[in-house]
Design a protein around this motif. Structure first.
Motif, PDB file in Angstrom:
ATOM      1  N   ASN A  17      65.214  38.549  -2.315  1.00 31.09           N
ATOM      2  CA  ASN A  17      64.387  39.642  -2.869  1.00 31.09           C
ATOM      3  C   ASN A  17      62.909  39.368  -2.681  1.00 31.09           C
ATOM      4  O   ASN A  17      62.130  40.263  -2.336  1.00 31.09           O
ATOM      5  N   ASP A  32      56.884  34.761  -6.015  1.00 27.78           N
ATOM      6  CA  ASP A  32      56.483  35.242  -4.692  1.00 27.78           C
ATOM      7  C   ASP A  32      55.062  35.774  -4.722  1.00 27.78           C
ATOM      8  O   ASP A  32      54.381  35.726  -5.742  1.00 27.78           O
ATOM      9  N   GLY A  40      54.761  42.489  -6.908  1.00 21.92           N
ATOM     10  CA  GLY A  40      55.187  42.407  -8.299  1.00 21.92           C
ATOM     11  C   GLY A  40      56.008  43.651  -8.690  1.00 21.92           C
ATOM     12  O   GLY A  40      56.341  44.490  -7.848  1.00 21.92           O
ATOM     13  N   ILE A  41      56.326  43.728  -9.954  1.00 21.71           N
ATOM     14  CA  ILE A  41      57.186  44.837 -10.420  1.00 21.71           C
ATOM     15  C   ILE A  41      56.379  45.729 -11.363  1.00 21.71           C
ATOM     16  O   ILE A  41      55.727  45.212 -12.287  1.00 21.71           O
ATOM     17  N   VAL A  86      65.115  46.218 -13.732  1.00 27.70           N
ATOM     18  CA  VAL A  86      65.518  45.607 -12.464  1.00 27.70           C
ATOM     19  C   VAL A  86      66.870  44.903 -12.522  1.00 27.70           C
ATOM     20  O   VAL A  86      67.562  44.748 -11.517  1.00 27.70           O
ATOM     21  N   PHE A  93      70.166  49.524 -10.012  1.00 27.31           N
ATOM     22  CA  PHE A  93      68.744  49.878  -9.970  1.00 27.31           C
ATOM     23  C   PHE A  93      68.166  49.288  -8.709  1.00 27.31           C
ATOM     24  O   PHE A  93      68.230  48.091  -8.455  1.00 27.31           O
ATOM     25  N   THR A  94      67.615  50.182  -7.925  1.00 27.44           N
ATOM     26  CA  THR A  94      66.990  49.716  -6.686  1.00 27.44           C
ATOM     27  C   THR A  94      65.852  50.628  -6.315  1.00 27.44           C
ATOM     28  O   THR A  94      65.844  51.804  -6.643  1.00 27.44           O
ATOM     29  N   THR A  95      64.849  50.012  -5.664  1.00 30.48           N
ATOM     30  CA  THR A  95      63.747  50.831  -5.181  1.00 30.48           C
ATOM     31  C   THR A  95      63.785  50.857  -3.668  1.00 30.48           C
ATOM     32  O   THR A  95      62.905  51.383  -3.022  1.00 30.48           O
ATOM     33  N   LYS A  96      64.798  50.194  -3.112  1.00 33.54           N
ATOM     34  CA  LYS A  96      64.880  50.091  -1.658  1.00 33.54           C
ATOM     35  C   LYS A  96      65.786  51.193  -1.136  1.00 33.54           C
ATOM     36  O   LYS A  96      66.803  51.500  -1.772  1.00 33.54           O
ATOM     37  N   GLY A 121      69.021  49.808  -0.657  1.00 37.51           N
ATOM     38  CA  GLY A 121      69.430  48.841  -1.667  1.00 37.51           C
ATOM     39  C   GLY A 121      70.620  49.341  -2.466  1.00 37.51           C
ATOM     40  O   GLY A 121      70.926  50.538  -2.493  1.00 37.51           O
ATOM     41  N   LEU A 122      71.298  48.367  -3.105  1.00 36.31           N
ATOM     42  CA  LEU A 122      72.446  48.703  -3.945  1.00 36.31           C
ATOM     43  C   LEU A 122      72.122  48.537  -5.417  1.00 36.31           C
ATOM     44  O   LEU A 122      72.796  49.069  -6.286  1.00 36.31           O
ATOM     45  N   GLY A 123      71.116  47.718  -5.682  1.00 42.15           N
ATOM     46  CA  GLY A 123      70.729  47.497  -7.062  1.00 42.15           C
ATOM     47  C   GLY A 123      71.752  46.677  -7.818  1.00 42.15           C
ATOM     48  O   GLY A 123      71.831  46.717  -9.041  1.00 42.15           O
ATOM     49  N   LEU A 127      70.461  41.623  -8.636  1.00 43.82           N
ATOM     50  CA  LEU A 127      69.929  41.003  -9.847  1.00 43.82           C
ATOM     51  C   LEU A 127      70.950  41.062 -10.967  1.00 43.82           C
ATOM     52  O   LEU A 127      71.036  40.147 -11.787  1.00 43.82           O
ATOM     53  N   PHE A 133      60.748  35.465 -10.882  1.00 47.49           N
ATOM     54  CA  PHE A 133      62.070  35.553 -11.502  1.00 47.49           C
ATOM     55  C   PHE A 133      62.455  34.144 -11.928  1.00 47.49           C
ATOM     56  O   PHE A 133      62.376  33.210 -11.131  1.00 47.49           O
TER      57      PHE A 133
HETATM   58  P1  ADP Z   1      68.436  45.903  -4.399  1.00 50.19           P
HETATM   59  O1  ADP Z   1      67.805  44.722  -3.839  1.00 50.19           O
HETATM   60  O2  ADP Z   1      69.610  46.302  -3.678  1.00 50.19           O
HETATM   61  O3  ADP Z   1      67.492  46.971  -4.644  1.00 50.19           O
HETATM   62  P2  ADP Z   1      68.403  44.306  -6.722  1.00 50.19           P
HETATM   63  O4  ADP Z   1      69.148  44.337  -8.002  1.00 50.19           O
HETATM   64  O5  ADP Z   1      68.416  43.053  -6.062  1.00 50.19           O
HETATM   65  O6  ADP Z   1      68.946  45.466  -5.805  1.00 50.19           O
HETATM   66  O7  ADP Z   1      66.939  44.744  -7.050  1.00 50.19           O
HETATM   67  C1  ADP Z   1      66.671  45.767  -7.884  1.00 50.19           C
HETATM   68  C2  ADP Z   1      65.252  46.218  -7.712  1.00 50.19           C
HETATM   69  O8  ADP Z   1      64.372  45.321  -8.357  1.00 50.19           O
HETATM   70  C3  ADP Z   1      64.764  46.261  -6.326  1.00 50.19           C
HETATM   71  O9  ADP Z   1      65.126  47.531  -5.713  1.00 50.19           O
HETATM   72  C4  ADP Z   1      63.285  46.123  -6.464  1.00 50.19           C
HETATM   73  O10 ADP Z   1      62.687  47.382  -6.774  1.00 50.19           O
HETATM   74  C5  ADP Z   1      63.149  45.302  -7.677  1.00 50.19           C
HETATM   75  N1  ADP Z   1      62.857  43.946  -7.309  1.00 50.19           N
HETATM   76  C6  ADP Z   1      63.739  42.959  -7.187  1.00 50.19           C
HETATM   77  N2  ADP Z   1      63.097  41.862  -6.862  1.00 50.19           N
HETATM   78  C7  ADP Z   1      61.805  42.191  -6.757  1.00 50.19           C
HETATM   79  C8  ADP Z   1      60.639  41.449  -6.430  1.00 50.19           C
HETATM   80  N3  ADP Z   1      60.667  40.173  -6.143  1.00 50.19           N
HETATM   81  N4  ADP Z   1      59.444  42.103  -6.432  1.00 50.19           N
HETATM   82  C9  ADP Z   1      59.372  43.378  -6.700  1.00 50.19           C
HETATM   83  N5  ADP Z   1      60.425  44.090  -7.004  1.00 50.19           N
HETATM   84  C10 ADP Z   1      61.632  43.543  -7.055  1.00 50.19           C
END
Ligand code: ADP
Length: 709
Positions: free
Chosen positions: A614, A646, A650-651, A659, A664-667, A670-672, A675, A701
């Motif tokens: 991530n 990293d 940031g978030i 998260v 939950f995903t912003t990609k 992504g599958l969310g 985490l 994290f």
């Molecule tokens: P995915 O990676 O499939 O989106 P994750 O559960 O791994 O699913 O992540 C959920 C969301 O959390 C991500 O879509 C992203 O928006 C946010 N996220 C995770 N890790 C980070 C990070 N290191 N920095 C910023 N946002 C993050």
């Protein structure tokens, strides 16, 4: 270039010259000493001879004097024709001659005519003889004492004539003469070995132990003297006097002289000493043979030469001994040097061999044909944990044999001792003295000494424990990689899951709505069927979930004690290719390398892989130099806190709580679920996971794990 002869042999030459000088000096010294002794003896002999001569003369010296004063003698001179006076005088002379031992006594008148004589009654009587021409007569008649040596005119016998004037009433009327014979003396001399010579004032020898020298002169006699001698009939009718065949050499010390001559045809060298007898006008020469001197010289020369030769021989022997000693010493030193060299070589070789043996990682063990250990190297000792002293002399079963494999070990040992060991080696598990197991590979070969005698068996033992462990780790790693691969496709599986679940859930929803509608219409035969459908769909959904969970975490509950450092470094190894591809850096900060946790290695690694994955995705838009991830493991409140920080955006504050929510995903793709699964794993290990934004940008994290004390 060869050195000149003198330079090479100067010592020898010096010694030779020195030896010659010494010999010569010794000869000279002995000669001088003998000469000195001889001279002394000669002086004594000369003194004795002179004394004897003088005594002889003195013994008769008074006789003419006494005769001259005798009244009978004087009367006879007064009356020369008186026969009785003559007879009395003759008797008187004869008596006196017999008493004193003189050769003759006689009285001569003024004209030289003999009036009376002691030998008046012998054929050679002097009576009537005229001795006017005799020198002693001439002297006496003139009032002097007459002394003369010569041959008797009447007898022809030599003698010393002593004459005294006879004064009668103040006038010299006659002369009284005594003749002393020296013949007895001459006879004695002739009997002696060493010639004695008496010569007169002219140098004419008149008495000599060597007859041939008589009437020869030491120097030429002048014609005048010869004439005088003849006139006075001193030596008979002789008018010529040969020079003595003497070769005279003066002596350096002035005492005596060396006389070389011939005596009775024999060459002789004599040491001679002249003694003047002035009162008689004679010179007495006594001699002594130089033979002894030459003999002494020769003896001294021989003795010294012998001594020098002995000395030289001694020196030579000593030098040879010295040289031999030096040679022996040199040889000994050389031998010692060689021995040292050889010893050093051997020591070096031994040290080198020992260093080789010591540095060998392969254990070496030699056994005699009965299995007794006769040699072990340090590597073998280290391998089994027993010292060489403990092992040497041991017979099977050896202390390091594994208790569980005793039978197998005994069998393998017997086979090896019988030369039937597997040529490609055999694996053997042994028990280290401290209790841990060591897996080894053993290769046995016959031990043959330099003489070709079979002395036993040599085994090389290779510790393959690490290799075995590596193989196990490899296998383990492969398993985990498989798991990782499965986990990596969790997203895919999740969408499958969603798809799979969607269908039963839609069916559930439809059947549930249908069941509610049926239930609202009152009892219906269709309701159980709808409810059965609901149960069936629910079971199917549950089955799907179960399968997915089994897929995600196939070994749940199989926890083990893990060194956190191993987990962290292995995770980094797994991520390495991705990090490289992204041009990102992973900084690993481990506070306590010994920290241990209890858990599933693969799942924990998966957590780390997800978080780093991530983080890498979050930094995708960052310039390359801002792509650093910090993976830190620190102690925190009785546990360990592992943080992944990293440099991404940031978030957003509003999403911090979301998260970890599933899906939950912003990609866009992504599958969310990542985490969410991480949280499940961390919580399953008794820990908690959370996220914070970093002050300078980026997210951290972090999760906790209980520490194993
Ligand atoms: P995915 O990676 O499939 O989106 P994750 O559960 O791994 O699913 O992540 C959920 C969301 O959390 C991500 O879509 C992203 O928006 C946010 N996220 C995770 N890790 C980070 C990070 N290191 N920095 C910023 N946002 C993050």
């Amino acid at each position: 270039m060869a050195r000149p002869f003198i330079a090479r042999y100067w010592r020898g030459l010096l010694a030779a010259v020195g030896a010659l000088v010494l010999i010569a000096a010794a000869g000279h010294w002995a000669e001088q000493r003998e000469l000195q002794a001889k001279t002394q003896a000669l002086q004594q002999a000369a003194a004795a001879q002179a004394l004897g001569l003088r005594g002889l003369v003195e013994k008769h010296d008074f006789l003419p004097h006494a005769v001259a004063r005798h009244p009978g003698v004087q009367d006879l001179l007064r009356l020369p024709q008186d026969a009785s006076l003559r007879a009395r005088a003759n008797d008187y002379f004869a008596d006196l001659q017999a008493t004193t031992g003189a050769a003759a006594l006689y009285l001569v008148d003024r004209d030289g005519l003999t009036l009376a004589a002691s030998n008046w009654n012998t054929p050679s009587s002097f009576v009537g003889q005229n001795y006017r021409q005799r020198a002693y007569f001439e002297d006496a008649v003139q009032g002097r004492r007459g002394l003369f040596y010569g041959l008797g005119l009447t007898t022809g016998q030599s003698g010393l004539f002593i004459a005294e004037p006879v004064r009668v009433d103040g006038a010299i009327l006659g002369v009284a003469v005594v003749k002393i014979s020296l013949e007895a003396l001459q006879a004695t001399w002739m009997g002696g070995l060493e010639p004695v010579v008496l010569r007169d004032s002219r140098g004419i020898v008149f008495l000599s132990g060597v007859p041939e020298w008589l009437y020869q002169a030491i120097r030429p006699v002048s014609a005048q003297d010869a004439r005088w001698i003849a006139e006075h009939g001193q030596y008979g009718k002789r008018t010529r006097f040969e020079v003595l065949p003497w070769k005279i050499e003066a002596r350096p010390d002035g005492v005596g002289f060396v006389l070389r001559t011939q005596v009775q045809g024999q060459r002789r060298t004599l040491l001679a000493l002249d003694t003047p007898l002035p009162e008689l006008g004679w010179t007495l020469t006594v001699t002594s043979d130089m033979k002894e001197v030459a003999q002494a010289r020769r003896s001294a020369l021989a003795l010294t030469a012998l001594a020098v030769a002995l000395l030289l021989l001694g020196t030579l022997y000593w030098r040879l001994r010295e040289r031999r000693f030096v040679e022996q010493r040199t040889a000994r030193l050389e031998l010692e040097r060689r021995v040292d060299e050889r010893t050093r070589d051997l020591e070096e070789a031994h040290a080198f061999r020992k260093a080789m043996e010591d540095s060998l990682l392969v254990g070496m063990r030699a056994r005699d044909p009965d299995g007794k250990i006769i040699y072990v190297n340090p590597a073998l000792c280290a391998m089994v944990g027993y010292s060489a002293e403990e092992l040497l002399g041991c017979r099977p079963p050896y202390p390091y044999w594994h208790p569980d494999d005793l039978e197998k070990q005994a069998r393998e040992s017997d086979e090896a001792l019988q030369g039937r060991a597997a040529p490609h080696g055999f694996e053997s598990r042994i028990r280290h003295k401290d209790g841990h197991d060591v897996i080894t590979m053993v290769y046995a070969a016959p031990l043959v000494d330099a003489q070709g005698v079979h002395r036993g068996w040599m085994s090389s033992v290779v510790d393959i424990t690490a290799q075995k462990q590596a193989e196990a780790r490899q296998r383990d790693q492969e398993l985990r990689l498989q798991r990782s691969a499965r986990l990596a496709s969790v997203g895919e599986m999740a969408s499958t899951l969603a798809h799979e679940l969607n269908q039963p859930l839609m069916a559930l929803s439809n059947f549930a709505m249908a069941a509610r509608a049926l239930a609202a219409q009152g009892p219906s035969d269709l309701l159980p069927g709808a409810l059965d459908e609901i149960v069936g769909q629910s079971q199917r959904a549950s089955e799907i979930v179960k399968r997915v969970r089994a897929f995600i975490n196939p070994q749940r509950g199989q926890y083990e004690i893990l060194a956190m450092v191993d987990v962290l470094t292995h995770a980094r190894a797994l991520l390495e290719p991705e990090l490289k591809a992204q041009g990102a850096t992973l900084r690993l900060l481990i506070e306590d390398a010994g920290a241990r946790v209890r858990g599933d290695r693969v799942l924990l690694e998966q957590v780390l892989v997800n978080l780093v994955h991530n983080a890498l995705q979050a930094m995708q838009d960052q310039p390359r130099h801002r792509r650093t991830i910090e993976l830190a493991c620190r102690h925190s409140e009785g546990g360990l806190r592992i943080g992944v920080a990293d440099q991404g955006p940031g978030i957003p504050a509003g999403q911090l709580d979301q998260v970890f929510s599933p899906f939950f995903t912003t990609k866009p793709d992504g599958l969310g679920l990542g985490l969410n699964i991480c949280r499940s794993i961390v919580e399953a290990h008794g820990g908690a996971i959370g996220v914070d934004n970093r002050p300078g940008g980026g997210a951290t994290f972090s999760f906790t794990l209980p520490i194993v004390p």
